[in-house]
Structures are given as structure tokens and as C-alpha cells.
Design a protein around this motif. Structure first.
Motif, short mmCIF file in Angstrom:
data_model
loop_
_atom_site.label_atom_id
_atom_site.label_comp_id
_atom_site.label_asym_id
_atom_site.label_seq_id
_atom_site.Cartn_x
_atom_site.Cartn_y
_atom_site.Cartn_z
N PRO A 69 0.83 -1.22 -0.11
CA PRO A 69 0.06 -0.02 -0.13
C PRO A 69 0.81 1.26 0.11
N PRO A 105 -5.07 5.39 1.23
CA PRO A 105 -6.16 4.72 1.01
C PRO A 105 -7.13 5.28 0.18
N SER A 106 -7.81 4.47 -0.96
CA SER A 106 -8.67 5.34 -1.77
C SER A 106 -9.97 5.71 -1.11
N SER A 161 -11.82 1.06 -3.34
CA SER A 161 -12.24 1.17 -2.00
C SER A 161 -12.20 -0.14 -1.27
N GLY A 172 -3.57 -3.53 1.37
CA GLY A 172 -4.21 -3.02 2.47
C GLY A 172 -5.84 -2.69 2.16
N LYS A 173 -6.38 -3.39 1.03
CA LYS A 173 -7.71 -3.17 0.79
C LYS A 173 -8.77 -4.20 1.61
N GLN A 221 -15.44 4.84 5.21
CA GLN A 221 -14.26 4.64 4.75
C GLN A 221 -13.13 4.34 5.82
N LYS A 269 -10.70 1.17 5.72
CA LYS A 269 -9.15 1.42 6.02
C LYS A 269 -8.79 0.43 7.18
N GLY A 319 -8.51 -3.07 6.08
CA GLY A 319 -7.50 -3.23 5.10
C GLY A 319 -5.84 -3.43 5.83
N GLN A 320 -5.72 -2.47 6.97
CA GLN A 320 -4.67 -2.58 7.64
C GLN A 320 -4.45 -3.84 8.53
#
Length: 406
Positions: free
Chosen positions: A218, A222-223, A301, A324-325, A365, A369, A372-373
């Protein structure tokens, strides 16, 4: 150790899951042992990749046999009919070529190999009932299960019957093949347990899949887009079925809640029926072949894996998590991966539940995030190719010991 490594196709470029697994195991072993790679060439353009493989694994020797399908286009209809009438599964008969049989026998007779690595069950037919060094069979899937799931999702009764017939042929073939090899490698404990039900006395080990966490990284914030992404070769039936399932039964619910949502299908060779479906559905895009999936993953995302069939473990999930998604998947999509629902991945099989979990991530979001992390940390800790490579080398040593004791 001197090893003959048999594959159905050159494991490069890394544009499909089976190639990625084969390449990472082959390159790891080639850095530590004396390896000869013998594989089919399916098209003339593939020849340019031989030099790439040779430069990346300079100590390995590369030998090829041309697959006749690449030349005799006019005869393909007759060839296909003959393959369908065989008592063996179509995908197995497809890979039987006399020139390959002769090359394998010549190499084994002259090569002084300590071990043969047979990659995928389709190459096993060249070794059954023939004298050879100890043999490891690397089973990417339990193919009979894959075919059973494909059959279950066919609406056309003729097509469903065809796949059920292929499933029965494959299961009989698997029982014969798995029982004939010194050691069978599976990608997960799930597949290992299924293998044991097919062949109770089989010697098996898990050599799990992995991901290059330095390549899939990543490296951007993040998107915050409303883009959903699916990655995978679109000439593989389970991927096509999963994408069509998502477009028809899941994405309309997502678009109703998030009108700006965009679903992007990233993968080579999309079939005509998928392209027709995309034209009828707003907010869906198909990229076709791309040189690198990472930019598309970076823009997303949420990554979706709505598979209803397939086998083994999905590299696409590990790649997305490494970047990271947040990932939403069916149980079959995430099968074989030791992941916790709600902490490292979101799991849903029902179309409405799948849509709800996707919507939650698109509209939260910070939650996406965080998921993903946690996912990234999980793959770094547990799904590195180096660990899989070490498992492979241990299996090689065990295989040779088994033959000596036998």
C-alpha cells in the motif's frame, strides 16, 4: 539435489493464479537446487518469455515441447470430439502429447534426477505406471470438487450434465493418480482433508499459497473512491460465473444505496457473454488484459470476490490484502485461507448480505481502512512465499526418504 520440474505451461508472465504459484515455488527451488524445467509452449509469442525465465533463474535449464493445438487449428474440432469421448477428463486428455511423453522418458533415462516435481494433475499421466525417481505431485486444486461446483451453477441442463460427467471422470482419475505418487502437495488443510477422503492412505503435505508483500504494497493513501474491483483471468469459468453473479444479483443493490459506485473487472480475455452483460448494466467496466493490476487495486475502496465455484486458495485475495484493501468474499472465494470474518475479511454468500457488507465498507471509509490495515498485517505474518518455499523443500526431502524406506 537434481530435479525435473514438469508444468503444463511456461510459468511466466505472472498473469494467472496457477502461474503465480508455480513460478514462486519453481524460482525458490531453482535458487537452491539443480532444476530442469520441462513445459509446453502453447503459442509462438510465448517463446519470448523463455529468455525472461532464464534470466530470472539463470541456473535452471528450460526445455519445451510445442502443444499441437498451437498449430493444427483446422483439426481442433475433431480433436475436441475425441477428447470428449475419452474415459479420462477432457482437461487431462488435452495435455497428452506423445512428444512430451518421449521427452520425459529421455530426460529421466539420461538425467540422473533425484526427484520429479509434477505440477498439476494434468501432467501426472506421463508418470503413472512408469519407472521414475521419487515424484511429488503439486495439486493446485482438488479438480473434481471444482468441476462439481461449476456443474451446480449451470442453468442449462445439457451443460450441467456435461460438467457432472467430467466431475465423475476426474474423481476416478484423481483416485488413481493420487494413490500412485510418492507425495501429494495441497494448498491448504481443507484440500488436504478432502484428498484424504478420496485416497485414505495418501502421503500429503500442505504447501500453502503466498504473496509477494514487497511487490503488493500500500504505497499510496487509502482510496476514498466508490470503486469496487475484481481481479482474475477472465478465461477461467469460475471467475466469469462469479462476476456475472455479482453484476446481476449483487451490484444493483449496491448501486441503489451508492449510485456513484463503479465496478471494474480487471483480467485478460473477457468472454463475449460478459461483455454483453456489461453493456446492459450501468456502472460496470471491463479492462481486459492489463500490464499491472496494482494501479487498479490502489484506486479501489473495496475488492470483491463473489465466487461460487473454484478450488484451492485465491491469490487475488492475498494480493488485495497485501495492498491494504478491504475484501468482501463468498465462503468459497475465501476457502482455505485462515482468515477471521469481520476482522481481516468480510464473508457473505447471500446476494443481499454480500451487497450489505459491500455498502457498509463503501460508506464507512475509516472502517474499510482499518479492515485493510489488519488484512495487510495478516498476510505479512502468515502468507509469504518464502515460507511456502521452505515447505516445498521439506516435502522434497521427505519424498526421497519415503522412497528409500519403501
Amino acid at each position: 539435489m537434481k530435479i525435473l520440474f514438469l508444468t503444463t505451461r511456461l510459468p511466466y508472465p505472472l498473469d494467472m493464479g496457477c502461474k503465480i504459484r508455480t513460478w514462486n515455488l519453481f524460482s525458490f527451488a531453482a535458487g537452491r537446487h539443480d532444476i530442469t524445467l520441462l513445459t509446453f509452449l502453447h503459442s509462438e509469442p510465448e517463446r519470448r518469455w523463455i529468455k525472461a525465465v532464464q534470466s530470472l533463474t539463470p541456473t535452471a535449464r528450460i526445455e519445451t515441447v510445442e502443444h499441437p493445438d498451437s498449430r493444427f487449428r483446422i483439426a481442433r474440432g475433431w480433436t475436441t470430439a475425441a477428447r470428449l469421448l475419452s474415459e479420462l477428463p477432457y482437461t487431462v486428455v488435452k495435455y497428452y502429447v506423445k512428444a512430451m511423453q518421449r521427452r520425459i522418458e529421455t530426460l529421466i533415462a539420461r538425467g540422473g534426477f533425484d526427484l520429479v516435481h509434477c505440477d498439476q494433475i494434468h501432467m501426472a499421466q506421463y508418470l503413472i505406471g512408469r519407472a521414475s525417481p521419487p515424484v511429488v505431485l503439486n495439486a493446485h486444486n482438488i479438480d473434481s470438487l471444482l468441476l462439481e461446483r461449476v456443474a451446480e451453477n449451470q442453468r442449462n441442463p445439457v451443460v450441467r450434465r456435461f460438467f457432472h460427467l467430467q466431475q465423475r471422470k476426474m474423481q476416478m482419475y484423481e483416485r488413481r493418480v493420487f494413490n500412485a505418487f510418492d507425495h501429494v502437495l495441497t494448498v491448504s488443510s481443507n484440500d488436504q482433508e478432502l484428498l484424504a477422503t478420496l485416497v485414505p492412505n495418501v502421503v500429503s503435505s500442505v504447501v500453502k499459497n503466498g504473496v509477494d508483500t514487497k511487490y503488493f504494497y500500500p504505497d499510496s493513501p487509502p482510496s476514498e473512491s466508490s470503486m469496487l474491483v475484481f481481479t482474475g483471468a477472465m478465461d477461467w469459468m469460475p471467475n466469469v460465473d462469479g462476476v456475472l453473479f455479482f453484476i446481476k444479483e449483487i451490484f444493483p443493490h449496491v448501486r441503489k444505496a451508492v449510485p456513484e459506485a463503479l465496478f471494474v473487472v480487471v483480467g485478460r480475455n473477457p468472454p463475449a457473454r460478459l461483455l454483453r452483460a456489461v453493456k446492459r448494466e450501468p456502472g460496470v467496466m471491463v479492462t481486459g488484459d492489463v500490464p499491472d493490476v496494482r494501479p487498479w487495486l490502489a484506486q479501489s475502496s473495496v475488492v470483491v470476490v463473489p465466487l461460487r465455484s473454484g478450488g484451492g486458495t485465491r491469490l487475488k485475495i492475498l494480493e488485495a490484502m497485501a495492498m491494504g484493501k478491504a475484501v468482501v468474499s463468498t465462503r468459497i472465494g475465501a476457502e482455505g485461507l485462515d482468515l477471521v470474518d469481520g476482522r481481516e475479511i468480510c464473508i457473505a454468500d447471500d446476494p443481499l448480505k454480500f451487497a450489505e457488507r459491500t455498502i457498509e465498507l463503501l460508506t464507512d471509509q475509516s472502517g474499510a481502512k482499518q479492515l485493510g490495515q489488519v488484512a495487510r498485517r495478516r498476510v505479512v505474518e502468515s502468507y509469504d512465499w518464502k515460507e511456502a518455499g521452505q515447505q516445498l523443500l521439506e516435502a522434497y526431502e521427505q519424498t526421497i526418504s519415503i522412497r528409500r524406506l519403501g
